[in-house]
Motif scaffolding. Structure first.
Motif, PDB file in Angstrom:
ATOM      1  N   ALA A  64       0.830  -1.206   0.000  1.00 31.35           N
ATOM      2  CA  ALA A  64       0.000   0.000   0.000  1.00 31.35           C
ATOM      3  C   ALA A  64       0.863   1.254   0.000  1.00 31.35           C
ATOM      4  O   ALA A  64       0.429   2.324  -0.429  1.00 31.35           O
ATOM      5  N   GLY A  65       2.110   1.116   0.493  1.00 31.12           N
ATOM      6  CA  GLY A  65       3.050   2.231   0.466  1.00 31.12           C
ATOM      7  C   GLY A  65       2.743   3.316   1.474  1.00 31.12           C
ATOM      8  O   GLY A  65       1.867   3.183   2.323  1.00 31.12           O
ATOM      9  N   ASP A  66       3.467   4.418   1.337  1.00 31.11           N
ATOM     10  CA  ASP A  66       3.321   5.543   2.264  1.00 31.11           C
ATOM     11  C   ASP A  66       2.643   6.738   1.614  1.00 31.11           C
ATOM     12  O   ASP A  66       2.642   7.830   2.156  1.00 31.11           O
ATOM     13  N   GLY A  67       2.073   6.488   0.422  1.00 33.98           N
ATOM     14  CA  GLY A  67       1.391   7.576  -0.271  1.00 33.98           C
ATOM     15  C   GLY A  67       2.297   8.378  -1.179  1.00 33.98           C
ATOM     16  O   GLY A  67       1.827   9.187  -1.974  1.00 33.98           O
ATOM     17  N   LYS A  68       3.604   8.156  -1.119  1.00 32.60           N
ATOM     18  CA  LYS A  68       4.540   8.929  -1.940  1.00 32.60           C
ATOM     19  C   LYS A  68       4.788   8.275  -3.295  1.00 32.60           C
ATOM     20  O   LYS A  68       5.064   8.951  -4.276  1.00 32.60           O
ATOM     21  N   SER A  91      -6.304 -13.476  -1.431  1.00 35.27           N
ATOM     22  CA  SER A  91      -7.713 -13.688  -1.088  1.00 35.27           C
ATOM     23  C   SER A  91      -8.106 -12.931   0.174  1.00 35.27           C
ATOM     24  O   SER A  91      -9.294 -12.833   0.496  1.00 35.27           O
ATOM     25  N   GLU A  92      -7.105 -12.417   0.878  1.00 41.81           N
ATOM     26  CA  GLU A  92      -7.364 -11.616   2.074  1.00 41.81           C
ATOM     27  C   GLU A  92      -7.593 -10.160   1.666  1.00 41.81           C
ATOM     28  O   GLU A  92      -7.247  -9.760   0.548  1.00 41.81           O
ATOM     29  N   PRO A  93      -8.186  -9.338   2.527  1.00 41.71           N
ATOM     30  CA  PRO A  93      -8.435  -7.934   2.171  1.00 41.71           C
ATOM     31  C   PRO A  93      -7.143  -7.217   1.780  1.00 41.71           C
ATOM     32  O   PRO A  93      -6.128  -7.328   2.464  1.00 41.71           O
ATOM     33  N   LEU A  94      -7.201  -6.478   0.669  1.00 37.66           N
ATOM     34  CA  LEU A  94      -6.024  -5.789   0.151  1.00 37.66           C
ATOM     35  C   LEU A  94      -6.206  -4.278   0.270  1.00 37.66           C
ATOM     36  O   LEU A  94      -7.307  -3.760   0.063  1.00 37.66           O
ATOM     37  N   SER A  95      -5.121  -3.598   0.564  1.00 38.45           N
ATOM     38  CA  SER A  95      -5.180  -2.145   0.747  1.00 38.45           C
ATOM     39  C   SER A  95      -4.543  -1.403  -0.423  1.00 38.45           C
ATOM     40  O   SER A  95      -4.145  -0.243  -0.290  1.00 38.45           O
ATOM     41  N   PHE A  96      -4.446  -2.066  -1.574  1.00 37.79           N
ATOM     42  CA  PHE A  96      -3.858  -1.458  -2.770  1.00 37.79           C
ATOM     43  C   PHE A  96      -4.602  -2.026  -3.981  1.00 37.79           C
ATOM     44  O   PHE A  96      -5.229  -3.097  -3.898  1.00 37.79           O
ATOM     45  N   PRO A  97      -4.573  -1.347  -5.120  1.00 45.85           N
ATOM     46  CA  PRO A  97      -5.255  -1.858  -6.318  1.00 45.85           C
ATOM     47  C   PRO A  97      -4.466  -3.004  -6.949  1.00 45.85           C
ATOM     48  O   PRO A  97      -3.337  -2.820  -7.399  1.00 45.85           O
ATOM     49  N   ALA A  98      -5.059  -4.193  -6.949  1.00 44.60           N
ATOM     50  CA  ALA A  98      -4.397  -5.370  -7.514  1.00 44.60           C
ATOM     51  C   ALA A  98      -4.825  -5.550  -8.969  1.00 44.60           C
ATOM     52  O   ALA A  98      -5.948  -5.213  -9.360  1.00 44.60           O
ATOM     53  N   GLY A  99      -3.924  -6.092  -9.761  1.00 42.43           N
ATOM     54  CA  GLY A  99      -4.187  -6.294 -11.181  1.00 42.43           C
ATOM     55  C   GLY A  99      -4.440  -7.744 -11.512  1.00 42.43           C
ATOM     56  O   GLY A  99      -5.455  -8.312 -11.126  1.00 42.43           O
ATOM     57  N   ARG A 100      -3.486  -8.378 -12.194  1.00 41.50           N
ATOM     58  CA  ARG A 100      -3.651  -9.751 -12.663  1.00 41.50           C
ATOM     59  C   ARG A 100      -2.685 -10.686 -11.939  1.00 41.50           C
ATOM     60  O   ARG A 100      -1.667 -10.257 -11.400  1.00 41.50           O
TER      61      ARG A 100
END
Length: 228
Positions: A64-68, A91-100
């Motif tokens: 998810a990073g630090d926003g930078k 399969s667990e909740p993700l806090s970043f946009p996942a692709g393929r």
């Protein structure tokens, strides 16, 4: 899904008893296309499956990073055990946009070579030789049937070179007179679950899937176009 390599990231996860070196050619090819590539290392032999998940969860969370630093999407490629781990982690909740997600020779139903070793006197040394998760990767193990599938667009590649002298499990299968279609370690019907729409078979042995030019080109196509 529109893919722009210059704004997308790819995470690579190697298989059991391997290192990031086994994914190096794939990493280089993807980097040349403009992806930000992270070729992760993890101690695949030292922990059981649950222990490996515990080690990798913080690294997934950190994506998810630090926003930078911003990536439009993060894609994933897993070889063998690495693909199973990615199935669970993504399969667990993700806090970043996942692709393929691309799976290379992944034992989704386990491997008959492990079941065959169970019947041999030396099976007790299997974790010592191949790593602690090896004991549980026998064909149709109940825990594998219960493993979740992430909601990512997923493609899978299976090898069909049944025997290669540098693949130990291929010798096990040869000694048992095995005739199943597979890559010397994982059977095709384990690597290519029927619920997946996007699958591909190539005449490659298990250990060599991430390095084969045909496999690399197929991974590039799937990440870019969502098809092989």
């Amino acid at each position: 899904m529109e893919i722009n390599p210059e704004s997308d990231r790819v995470i690579l996860l190697h298989g059991l008893a391997r290192t990031p070196r086994s994914m190096a050619k794939l990493a280089q090819a993807l980097a040349r296309e403009g992806y930000a590539v992270e070729n992760w290392e993890y101690p695949s032999r030292q922990h059981d499956y649950a222990g490996l998940l515990a080690l990798l969860r913080p690294r997934i969370a950190a994506l998810a990073g630090d926003g930078k630093t911003h990536f439009t999407r993060t894609h994933f490629v897993g070889h063998s055990l690495g693909g199973l781990l990615l199935r669970s982690l993504l399969s667990e909740p993700l806090s970043f946009p996942a692709g393929r997600l691309v799976l290379l020779g992944v034992p989704n139903r386990g491997a008959l070579s492990v079941a065959r070793l169970q019947a041999r006197r030396g099976f007790g040394r299997l974790p010592e030789i191949f790593g602690r998760p090896a004991r549980d990767l026998y064909r149709d193990a109940p825990w594998l049937a219960g493993l979740p599938w992430p909601k990512l667009e997923t493609g899978a590649i299976a090898g069909t070179r049944r025997f290669h002298p540098l693949i130990p499990s291929a010798w096990i299968n040869l000694l048992h007179g095995a005739r199943e279609d597979g890559d010397g370690t994982v059977e095709v019907d384990s690597a290519l679950p029927p619920m997946l729409r996007h699958t591909l078979m190539l005449p490659v042995g298990h250990s060599f899937l991430p390095n084969d030019p045909r496999v690399i080109a197929a991974v590039q196509r799937f990440l870019r176009d969502g098809r092989f």
